[in-house]
Design an enzyme around this catalytic site. Structure first.
Site, PDB file in Angstrom:
ATOM      1  CG  PHE A 135     -22.124  49.976  52.104  1.00 60.01           C
ATOM      2  CD1 PHE A 135     -21.326  49.447  53.112  1.00 60.01           C
ATOM      3  CD2 PHE A 135     -23.183  50.798  52.460  1.00 60.01           C
ATOM      4  CE1 PHE A 135     -21.570  49.746  54.450  1.00 60.01           C
ATOM      5  CE2 PHE A 135     -23.431  51.103  53.801  1.00 60.01           C
ATOM      6  CZ  PHE A 135     -22.624  50.582  54.793  1.00 60.01           C
ATOM      7  CG  ASP A 220     -28.830  49.640  48.117  1.00 57.30           C
ATOM      8  OD1 ASP A 220     -29.262  50.809  48.180  1.00 57.30           O
ATOM      9  OD2 ASP A 220     -28.096  49.138  48.991  1.00 57.30           O
ATOM     10  CE  LYS A 249     -25.926  57.121  52.502  1.00 54.18           C
ATOM     11  NZ  LYS A 249     -25.678  55.743  52.084  1.00 54.18           N
TER      12      LYS A 249
HETATM   13  C1  LIG Z   1     -25.716  54.420  52.896  1.00 55.87           C
HETATM   14  C2  LIG Z   1     -26.143  53.208  52.158  1.00 55.87           C
HETATM   15  C3  LIG Z   1     -26.852  52.167  52.792  1.00 55.87           C
HETATM   16  C4  LIG Z   1     -27.122  52.171  54.275  1.00 55.87           C
HETATM   17  O1  LIG Z   1     -27.957  53.219  54.663  1.00 55.87           O
HETATM   18  P1  LIG Z   1     -28.134  53.541  56.241  1.00 55.87           P
HETATM   19  O2  LIG Z   1     -29.220  54.601  56.236  1.00 55.87           O
HETATM   20  O3  LIG Z   1     -26.824  54.029  56.740  1.00 55.87           O
HETATM   21  O4  LIG Z   1     -28.556  52.303  56.890  1.00 55.87           O
HETATM   22  C5  LIG Z   1     -27.271  51.112  52.023  1.00 55.87           C
HETATM   23  N1  LIG Z   1     -27.031  51.057  50.706  1.00 55.87           N
HETATM   24  C6  LIG Z   1     -26.366  52.025  50.058  1.00 55.87           C
HETATM   25  C7  LIG Z   1     -26.133  51.914  48.594  1.00 55.87           C
HETATM   26  C8  LIG Z   1     -25.884  53.132  50.759  1.00 55.87           C
HETATM   27  O5  LIG Z   1     -25.190  54.075  50.127  1.00 55.87           O
END
Ligand SMILES: *Cc1c(COP(=O)(O)O)cnc(C)c1O
Length: 393
Positions: A135, A220, A249
């Site tokens: 994700f 990420d 986050k």
């Molecule tokens: C939550 C998340 C995202 C997206 O972040 P947003 O601030 O909602 O755009 C991307 N990568 C990972 C691993 C995440 O947990």
């Protein structure tokens, strides 16, 4: 103040219904506790969907934001601010010594990474390998990197240039990497994909492939970074360094903020005119981000998080032995998943009724992303509720 029901009516009239929401309006949070409009108190094992790594309204963040808001709320990136420079320095010193680009959300940080990969690698190499179950966000570039068909439904065509391979499969990466491949992008621990830990040696294997084939390795760390694993960044826990890392986050202590860090020689490809974010690295996010790092260090929260993770894993594992509902307990630090033998949604609901907030992801994985400073008595109180709910089936 409106009741929860009145707030829900307001939403039904004026807010687009693109989220599944619990029928509760939250009004106040402190540490790992949060209250709804009716005054009901919840223990929060999932504060801010991973953003509340320091709990609700941590004092140093509240103070930093209040002070900064009275001084300067926003200036465009056509000027310098000391705060943005300091925030970048603190992040760089705690990671691999790279340079920072600031933006506002996880998906934006990943868009920046995708653009940097393409700018750095040249027009003949634009492909990025990503992993099934990943994700990376909801905007079209990050969404195209996200290898989960359910998130693509109805939105075709995706951005070209992404190749999806099974998580944990080095051979698949090796054979997917061709002359047009520029990078491999991965969450060191898959979050939304079910708190999935990389198999032993997998991340090192990716690093080796990237070194051999001259590909960039992008981590990420939007969910795993900033102390979540009991280390500043999950890559340090696994001992494998990326070339580019994305953070969001928790990076600004629950405030909206995000960053992409890149090694110096790679970062140079992001030149004036190639990319921008109006609110990126704004004074309030920067003040909050700096305060978050200082708070983690002043309160020894990295070490505490490692201990907290052991407490959660131990308790959940013994619960797994008592009931046959839990199939596997995974994760580390303040990132814990319990895979169930069945749909997890009813358990989330039952916990909420009993005053405990948790999450279920990937259908059957109960996910806990507690605050680093969750007090042990609240950890135990919440885990007892969870145990009780699971035992009742
Ligand atoms: C939550 C998340 C995202 C997206 O972040 P947003 O601030 O909602 O755009 C991307 N990568 C990972 C691993 C995440 O947990």
């Amino acid at each position: 103040m409106l009741t929860s029901q009145q707030t829900i009516s307001l939403f039904n009239q004026y807010v687009i219904a693109n989220y599944t929401r619990y029928p509760v309006a939250l009004v106040k949070g402190q540490g790992s506790e949060i209250w709804d409009a009716e005054g009901k108190r919840y223990i929060d094992f999932f504060p801010g969907w991973g953003c509340g790594l320091l709990g609700h309204c941590p004092k140093p963040i509240v103070e930093a934001v209040q002070k900064q808001a009275a001084q300067l709320i926003h200036v465009p990136n056509t000027w310098y601010t000391e705060l943005q420079g300091t925030w970048a320095k603190l992040l760089s010193e705690r990671s691999f010594g790279g340079l920072a680009f600031f933006c506002n959300s996880g998906t934006e940080a990943n868009e920046a990474a995708i653009k940097l990969v393409r700018l750095y690698s040249g027009k003949d190499r634009c492909k990025i390998i990503t992993f099934q179950g990943s994700f990376h966000g909801r905007t079209m570039g990050s969404l195209s990197a996200t290898a989960q068909p359910k998130y693509h439904a109805g939105l075709a065509p995706m951005l070209a240039g992404f190749t999806y391979v099974p998580y944990g499969d080095l051979k698949a990466v090796e054979s997917a990497a061709d002359d047009e491949t520029a990078a491999v992008m991965i969450e060191p621990i898959q979050g939304e994909g079910g708190v999935r830990m990389p198999p032993e040696g997998f991340l090192q294997g990716l690093r080796n492939i990237c070194n051999d084939k001259k590909l960039l390795l992008v981590f990420d760390e939007v969910q795993t970074g900033c102390g979540r694993t009991g280390h500043w960044f999950a890559y340090q826990y696994f001992g494998v360094e990326p070339d580019i890392m994305t953070l969001a986050k928790a990076v600004a202590g629950s405030f909206a903020g995000a960053a992409m860090l890149a090694k110096k020689d790679v970062a140079g490809s992001l030149r004036p005119g190639t990319h921008a974010a109006t609110f990126g690295g704004n004074p309030i996010a920067a003040a909050a981000g700096i305060a978050a790092i200082e708070m983690i260090e002043a309160e020894g929260l990295l070490e505490k998080t490692q201990k907290l993770g052991k407490l959660f894993v131990t308790k959940l594992q013994s619960l797994a032995e008592e009931t046959d509902l839990i199939q596997e307990v995974r994760g580390t630090g303040a990132m814990i998943g319990a895979e169930l033998a069945m749909d997890g949604t009813p358990f989330v609901q039952a916990c909420m009724e009993r005053g405990l907030l948790i999450n279920c992801t990937h259908g059957n994985v109960l996910r806990l992303l507690p605050a680093m400073n969750l007090p042990e008595n609240l950890a135990n109180e919440g885990l007892e509720i969870l145990a009780d709910v699971l035992k009742k089936g």
